[in-house]
Design an enzyme around this catalytic site. Structure first.
Site, short mmCIF file in Angstrom:
data_model
loop_
_atom_site.label_atom_id
_atom_site.label_comp_id
_atom_site.label_asym_id
_atom_site.label_seq_id
_atom_site.Cartn_x
_atom_site.Cartn_y
_atom_site.Cartn_z
N HIS A 115 48.47 32.27 131.50
CA HIS A 115 48.10 31.30 132.53
C HIS A 115 48.63 29.89 132.23
O HIS A 115 48.68 29.05 133.12
CB HIS A 115 46.57 31.28 132.75
CG HIS A 115 45.79 30.56 131.69
ND1 HIS A 115 45.13 31.21 130.67
CD2 HIS A 115 45.56 29.24 131.49
CE1 HIS A 115 44.52 30.33 129.90
NE2 HIS A 115 44.75 29.11 130.37
N ASP A 137 45.52 37.98 128.37
CA ASP A 137 46.19 36.81 128.93
C ASP A 137 47.19 36.30 127.89
O ASP A 137 46.92 35.33 127.17
CB ASP A 137 45.15 35.75 129.27
CG ASP A 137 45.74 34.53 129.93
OD1 ASP A 137 46.85 34.63 130.48
OD2 ASP A 137 45.11 33.47 129.88
N SER A 170 44.39 26.06 125.55
CA SER A 170 44.76 27.45 125.84
C SER A 170 46.07 27.80 125.13
O SER A 170 47.06 27.08 125.23
CB SER A 170 44.96 27.66 127.34
OG SER A 170 43.74 27.64 128.00
#
Length: 574
Positions: free
Chosen positions: A373, A410, A490
């Site tokens: 992402h 992810d 992230s």
């Protein structure tokens, strides 16, 4: 009884520097209504009876400011000695530990030889001797730290950051918004400001503080906050409580601004931030903000100003002299080396105006692991920019693999167009070491949270523990930590105390109803579960082996979606 006595024998008096930590109450004498300010503080010079605290002491009193106060701060950087500060007389009360109760004091309630509950209850002096002493004072000076002001204006702009929580239920929504806006102006204006107080009834004592120069502070340094939660509300209960953490971020000229993940609550502003080494404490900074929101999301970190910066500012505005004792190189070299290794494995990954973090898998070939992402919105394979703290160079990278949105992992792998060994200043190789996650172990999250690479090349480091490891069929699938995780982290790495890579950060938790995020509750992918696939790719260069990370698994998907169908939304939170 044997166990109880063993515990009692371990009880110790507070460290000497903490006897100079205090709490302060400021209350206008003739003002209408009950208005008072309260903070923690430091008896910075016990010989002259000088107490230093943060200007948050003045926040609630802004209605009582003399018109000259803010004008002088803006024009001269201080209130100017001798000028009127308030419309009304303000009573200042400072609460310090009662020195008579410290080791060797004549009024000790309980002797070292008998610390049983019976002795305390039967002592005739148990209620007559207080654990704190109270003194009167007057405000001597309000001044700003210029370099702190400059970095706050640049790094923490007023339109994005908030440092106090305001809500007045007695006002209408429109009035409340207007009041909040007015208060925020004073909070932000006084954020780089400090208050010097002169005690009027204090007898000179010995100075136990050793100051640490800002140049010696480093990201990852173990620190301890000594301050009083809720200020003067109940000092006999809360006076000089301690919390521990690490320095998470350093910024600004002269390394003036520090962020720490140590616990800090309202009332602790003005408290001391101490570097701890071999049971000795060196005053490194003063807490200036305990509640921080960025774009209406709680950050979960606290701000401090380097103490050497404050001493320098004091010397400019008042006759105050304090000795700075550098402590460079005192931190355990093994620990410092591991922190440095963690930092060297982090990269910033930018996609247009957005950014995230990444982990170096192969330094020599420029191969990095990140979240899928993080690459959201990439239109071209080469539209990814990678930087790390060892270089100012930006390298374009191509996407080698990116998991399909909505799948259980992810994960993405990118590779630089220019190999790292061709870029000056980057090391030739970093060994990709990983370990299984262990519940309860101390871990560090490393990434470019809150601030992208352009705001200081060194990434942020936050410490916590592995709070839970979730497994499916005996295989670790999700790691939860208590480290503070923010937007931009992230794809960042989670490392254990040995410097081994344990997991990769995916997201923190969020209340979907209110929109509030919880930085200290976050989810990460265990590296040990990905390692066989990643190592096979690194050994063979065969990109097809990575496709296994996009396979579907109902149990894993249900775990990561946390019982909802909104899996893609969860994956894009960071």
């Amino acid at each position: 009884m044997h166990i109880q006595n063993k515990i009692m024998e371990q009880a110790q008096d507070p460290p000497a520097p903490y006897l100079q930590m205090c709490t302060i109450l400021a209350c206008p004498r003739n003002a209408e209504g009950k208005t008072e300010g309260t903070t923690s503080g430091i008896l910075i010079d016990p010989c002259q009876g000088l107490v230093l605290t943060h200007a948050s002491l003045l926040y609630p009193l802004h209605e009582h400011f003399s018109p000259e106060l803010l004008r002088n701060l803006e024009n001269h950087g201080s209130s100017l000695v001798g000028t009127k500060l308030f419309k009304y007389h303000v009573d200042i009360e400072v609460t310090l530990p009662n020195m008579s109760l410290v080791d060797g004091g004549a009024n000790k309630l309980v002797s070292n030889s008998d610390k049983s509950l019976y002795t305390v209850l039967s002592s005739s002096t148990a209620e007559s001797v207080k654990s704190v002493g109270q003194y009167h004072g007057r405000v001597k000076l309000v001044f700003e730290a210029k370099r702190l002001k400059d970095v706050i204006r640049k790094l923490l702009p007023k339109d994005q950051w908030q440092f106090e929580q305001d809500d007045n239920g007695s006002l209408s929504i429109a009035e409340n918004k207007k009041e909040i806006k007015k208060n925020e102006y004073f909070y932000y204006t006084l954020l780089p400001c400090f208050v010097l107080i002169k005690l009027t009834d204090y007898h000179p004592t010995h100075n136990s503080l050793i100051f640490r120069d800002a140049k010696d502070n480093k990201v990852g340094d173990p620190v301890e906050i000594c301050a009083t939660p809720f200020g003067s509300m109940s000092p006999e209960v809360f006076l000089n409580s301690c919390s521990r953490g690490i320095i998470s971020k350093i910024a600004g000229p002269g390394r003036v601004l520090m962020m720490t993940d140590a616990r800090c609550v309202p009332g602790c502003e003005g408290g001391g931030l101490f570097f701890v080494h071999k049971n000795k404490r060196y005053l490194s900074g003063m807490m200036i903000a305990t509640l921080c929101w960025r774009n209406s999301e709680w950050v979960g970190l606290s701000l401090a100003c380097a103490i050497s910066e404050l001493v320098g500012s004091l010397r400019k505005h008042a006759l105050v002299d304090s000795h700075i004792s550098p402590t460079a190189g005192m931190l355990d070299k093994g620990y410092a080396t591991k922190i440095k290794t963690m930092l060297s494995m982090a990269v910033s990954i930018s996609v247009g105006a957005n950014w995230g973090s990444g982990i170096i898998l192969d330094q020599h070939r420029g191969i990095y692991l990140t979240c899928s992402h993080v690459l959201k919105g990439v239109e071209y394979q080469k539209n990814v920019i990678v930087q790390n703290e060892a270089s100012d160079e930006k390298t374009q990278s191509s996407i080698v693999f990116r998991s399909v949105p909505g799948r259980q992992f992810d994960v993405a792998v990118v590779q630089s167009e220019v190999t790292v060994h061709d870029t000056p200043g980057w090391e030739k190789h970093i060994v990709f070491e990983y370990a299984e996650p262990v519940e309860g172990e101390v871990v560090f999250v490393v990434g470019y949270g809150i601030f992208r690479h352009s705001f200081g090349r060194v990434p942020m480091v936050n410490r916590g523990i592995v709070s839970k490891v979730n497994s499916v069929n005996g295989v670790p699938i999700m790691v939860q930590t208590t480290c503070a995780v923010h937007a931009g982290v992230s794809g960042g790495g989670v490392f254990n105390i040995h410097g081994q890579l344990v997991a990769m950060v995916i997201c923190n938790s969020r209340d979907t109803a209110s929109g509030a995020s919880y930085p200290h509750v976050n989810m990460c992918i265990p590296i040990a579960t990905l390692a066989p696939t990643l190592n096979k790719y690194l050994q063979t260069g065969d990109e097809t082996v990575l496709q296994v990370l996009s396979t579907k698994n109902k149990q894993i998907k249900q775990l990561w979606s946390m019982g909802t169908e909104d899996y893609c939304s969860i994956m894009s939170r960071m």
